[in-house]
Design a protein around this motif. Structure first.
Motif, PDB file in Angstrom:
ATOM      1  N   THR A 164     -41.513   0.317  -8.933  1.00 31.94           N
ATOM      2  CA  THR A 164     -41.458  -0.365  -7.641  1.00 31.94           C
ATOM      3  C   THR A 164     -40.256  -1.299  -7.572  1.00 31.94           C
ATOM      4  O   THR A 164     -39.584  -1.413  -6.532  1.00 31.94           O
ATOM      5  CB  THR A 164     -42.761  -1.165  -7.420  1.00 31.94           C
ATOM      6  OG1 THR A 164     -43.868  -0.279  -7.486  1.00 31.94           O
ATOM      7  CG2 THR A 164     -42.742  -1.868  -6.071  1.00 31.94           C
ATOM      8  N   LEU A 165     -39.980  -1.967  -8.698  1.00 30.88           N
ATOM      9  CA  LEU A 165     -38.830  -2.854  -8.768  1.00 30.88           C
ATOM     10  C   LEU A 165     -37.536  -2.058  -8.565  1.00 30.88           C
ATOM     11  O   LEU A 165     -36.633  -2.480  -7.810  1.00 30.88           O
ATOM     12  CB  LEU A 165     -38.812  -3.580 -10.116  1.00 30.88           C
ATOM     13  CG  LEU A 165     -37.664  -4.565 -10.363  1.00 30.88           C
ATOM     14  CD1 LEU A 165     -37.690  -5.690  -9.333  1.00 30.88           C
ATOM     15  CD2 LEU A 165     -37.764  -5.151 -11.771  1.00 30.88           C
ATOM     16  N   VAL A 166     -37.441  -0.875  -9.194  1.00 31.14           N
ATOM     17  CA  VAL A 166     -36.259  -0.015  -9.019  1.00 31.14           C
ATOM     18  C   VAL A 166     -36.127   0.418  -7.552  1.00 31.14           C
ATOM     19  O   VAL A 166     -35.034   0.422  -6.972  1.00 31.14           O
ATOM     20  CB  VAL A 166     -36.357   1.218  -9.937  1.00 31.14           C
ATOM     21  CG1 VAL A 166     -35.240   2.213  -9.623  1.00 31.14           C
ATOM     22  CG2 VAL A 166     -36.287   0.793 -11.399  1.00 31.14           C
ATOM     23  N   TRP A 167     -37.266   0.767  -6.972  1.00 31.14           N
ATOM     24  CA  TRP A 167     -37.255   1.203  -5.572  1.00 31.14           C
ATOM     25  C   TRP A 167     -36.779   0.082  -4.646  1.00 31.14           C
ATOM     26  O   TRP A 167     -36.012   0.313  -3.702  1.00 31.14           O
ATOM     27  CB  TRP A 167     -38.660   1.658  -5.192  1.00 31.14           C
ATOM     28  CG  TRP A 167     -38.815   2.017  -3.731  1.00 31.14           C
ATOM     29  CD1 TRP A 167     -38.372   3.133  -3.095  1.00 31.14           C
ATOM     30  CD2 TRP A 167     -39.447   1.202  -2.737  1.00 31.14           C
ATOM     31  NE1 TRP A 167     -38.683   3.101  -1.766  1.00 31.14           N
ATOM     32  CE2 TRP A 167     -39.347   1.915  -1.508  1.00 31.14           C
ATOM     33  CE3 TRP A 167     -40.078  -0.045  -2.761  1.00 31.14           C
ATOM     34  CZ2 TRP A 167     -39.865   1.407  -0.321  1.00 31.14           C
ATOM     35  CZ3 TRP A 167     -40.592  -0.525  -1.580  1.00 31.14           C
ATOM     36  CH2 TRP A 167     -40.493   0.171  -0.371  1.00 31.14           C
ATOM     37  N   LEU A 168     -37.212  -1.138  -4.939  1.00 34.93           N
ATOM     38  CA  LEU A 168     -36.799  -2.267  -4.122  1.00 34.93           C
ATOM     39  C   LEU A 168     -35.291  -2.512  -4.234  1.00 34.93           C
ATOM     40  O   LEU A 168     -34.616  -2.860  -3.244  1.00 34.93           O
ATOM     41  CB  LEU A 168     -37.561  -3.528  -4.540  1.00 34.93           C
ATOM     42  CG  LEU A 168     -39.050  -3.561  -4.175  1.00 34.93           C
ATOM     43  CD1 LEU A 168     -39.727  -4.764  -4.818  1.00 34.93           C
ATOM     44  CD2 LEU A 168     -39.230  -3.600  -2.651  1.00 34.93           C
TER      45      LEU A 168
END
Length: 613
Positions: free
Chosen positions: A283-287
């Motif tokens: 999720t952090l990468v996606w953000l």
């Protein structure tokens, strides 16, 4: 045992509060100041972690802006210095916490030993005839003594994890609110699987108690000083080693199976937790990819995620420790409850002046025994009388003597002292009024004077009385010849000590009983290690030595008891005959048969093989 095996670590707020209250209360009383500092340092450590995350963000912002601003280098340098200071402070706090935790742990262990010793030294002697009591004592010694501090450590860990986690959570939520709930979810699998691990650990400990006790006993046989001579004389080393190794191997087999079970649950919990953590990182990468976070915030968020994940794991582990230890603490509290209620600070008990004792219809059974050791027995000891108990092994003589002296409470019947029911007399008074010389007396690895003065351990040693008691027991001669006289350490276990012969130790035990100056003296095979002359001297002077005190003498040597005022002959837990020596000989019963048999053996040995012609 069934009730123990049936226990479950009930997870409830009330139980959690009770466990925390018990454990923190114990640590609070044992090491208050160090415990307070541990909590302060734990909270400080949590705050420093949140500060490190912000410092990382500051460093990354400075690095990314170096090309755009001339002041960026100074900004980065200041951020790096702050990060170094925060990291160093965290490490220093961790080192101090380790030292404090060690001290607190030892303080708690001492406090728990005090409670356990309060139980082991105040419960009735009958408890020591029960294997169940020894099982519980072993579990307390091996596990429960450390559990209260483990619970407290768990509480401290939870406090620190909550404090650090709160700061990190606020920081992480400031980056993006979606990251926080995902990270919290990563700790739930471990928390759920730890429930089953707690049950497995306690069941394993209970199941292995007997095996561990047998292994420890075998190790004592292999390493004990008193046992060493027989191990060598009979060549027992290989046999006992095989027993020790076999018990240890069975324990390790059970431990392997137990650890495999625990590992399965641990793998499930940790793997599931890692999957959720991975989802958080994705999720952090996606953000980052969608522009929801800038590079500096993303880097700081990455550090925060890792640190917060660690705190969630710490929190889960702390809660698991609390609940797993709860089963052992339940066992510990039940054991502590065995101790009689403490009467408060009491003055040393004053012995009675005389001992006229009536034991009426006494019955007593050992735990688990199929039949009574003493069955409906009545004996009387007049003030100043010497009474003898004789009979074959297992007839109940020693058990009856312990009941008369108050060490065992009778299951039925009454004991009265000077016409007063013993149940109405302070037990400490009865104990102070009785002096024992046990057949298996203790060789105290202490100075000769201390060995004797332990006969009245509630008062400072009286050197004059010590020497008078030694003289009465015929021990003064060899004690004065020791290297340090009465100050000589009587053991070879410690430097500068020396040992005594069996007969000398027995005389010392007799002196200890005489030093007690009690109105009742119980002598259980007091001449077993004495040579014939010493035995004759002891009993021929017994009446003069006890000086009007009452005496209950147990002996297999009929020649030593023939002058007793009254002789009770025991068989199968009952009084088979009673009377004086002359009365019993005229009766021609068990006593006469045993006396004649023993006397004929001595006369046969003394007779020449070839009579003079």
């Amino acid at each position: 045992m069934g009730t123990i095996e049936a226990r479950r670590p009930r997870r409830s707020a009330g139980r959690l509060i009770r466990l925390v209250r018990f454990s923190v209360g114990l640590v609070w009383s044992a090491a208050r100041a160090p415990f307070i500092w541990l909590v302060i340092l734990q909270l400080s450590s949590g705050a420093l972690l949140a500060g490190q995350v912000l410092a990382v963000q500051w460093v990354l912002n400075g690095i990314l802006s170096i090309s755009a601003s001339s002041d960026a280098v100074a900004t980065v340098s200041g951020a790096v210095v702050l990060l170094v200071v925060l990291t160093a402070a965290t490490a220093i706090i961790g080192a101090v916490q380790t030292s404090l935790a060690r001290y607190v742990g030892e303080s708690v262990a001492r406090a728990m030993w005090q409670r356990v010793l309060d139980v082991s030294t105040t419960v009735g002697l009958k408890s020591f005839e029960s294997s169940e009591f020894f099982d519980r004592l072993e579990r307390v010694r091996s596990s429960a003594l450390t559990r209260p501090f483990l619970v407290t450590n768990g509480v401290i860990a939870c406090i620190g994890a909550i404090a650090a986690g709160t700061g990190l959570a606020i920081t992480l939520a400031s980056f993006h609110p979606l990251l926080l709930p995902l990270l919290v979810l990563s700790g739930l699998p471990v928390l759920l699987t730890s429930r089953r691990e707690s049950v497995l650990e306690f069941r394993f400990t209970v199941a292995q108690t007997q095996r561990i006790r047998r292994r420890q006993y075998t190790s004592i046989l292999l390493t004990g000083r008193e046992e060493a001579k027989e191990v060598r004389a009979f060549g027992l080393a290989a046999n006992l080693r095989a027993r020790f190794d076999g018990l240890y191997e069975k324990y390790l087999e059970a431990l392997r199976a137990h650890l495999r079970q625990r590992a399965r649950y641990s793998v499930i919990g940790q793997f599931t937790s890692a999957v959720v953590l991975g989802a958080t990182l994705l999720t952090l990468v996606w953000l980052i990819a969608t522009g929801g976070l800038d590079i500096a915030s993303a880097g700081a968020a990455l550090v925060a995620v890792r640190l917060l994940a660690s705190q969630v794991q710490t929190l889960s582990g702390g809660i698991q420790t609390i609940f797993e230890s709860g089963l052992f603490i339940d066992d510990l509290e039940e054991f502590i409850a065995l101790a009689p209620a403490a009467p408060g600070v009491l003055e040393p008990a004053t012995p009675l002046e005389t001992a006229a004792i009536d034991a009426k219809n006494i019955t007593f059974s050992y735990p688990g025994a199929a039949s009574p050791a003493v069955d409906d027995v009545s004996v009387r000891i007049g003030a100043g009388q010497v009474i003898a108990l004789v009979g074959e092994n297992g007839s109940g003589k020693t058990t009856l003597a312990k009941i008369v002296g108050g060490l065992y409470p009778p299951d039925a019947g009454t004991i009265s002292w000077n016409g007063v029911d013993a149940s109405g007399i302070d037990a400490r008074t009865v104990a102070a009024s009785t002096a024992y010389i046990f057949q298996d007396f203790v060789h105290y690895a202490m100075e000769a004077e201390t060995n004797i003065a332990l006969g009245r351990a509630d008062a400072a040693p009286d050197p004059a009385r010590v020497r008078a008691a030694a003289a009465a027991a015929g021990a003064d001669g060899f004690i004065e010849q020791l290297p340090g006289g009465y100050d000589t350490l009587l053991t070879r276990l410690f430097e500068g000590g020396t040992d005594l012969s069996g007969g000398q130790w027995q005389r010392l035990a007799i002196a200890r009983a005489f030093y007690r100056n009690a109105p009742l003296v119980i002598l259980d095979e007091p001449s077993a290690a004495l040579d014939p002359r010493a035995e004759y001297d002891l009993f021929s002077s017994l009446r003069n030595t006890i000086k009007g005190r009452s005496a209950l003498v147990i002996s297999h040597r009929f020649s030593t008891v023939r002058n007793a005022d009254r002789i009770y002959v025991m068989a199968d837990g009952r009084v088979a005959e009673e009377g004086t020596h002359d009365e019993l000989m005229r009766r021609g019963g068990i006593y006469a048969d045993l006396f004649t048999l023993q006397a004929s053996a001595y006369l046969s040995d003394a007779a020449p093989e070839h009579p003079a012609e």
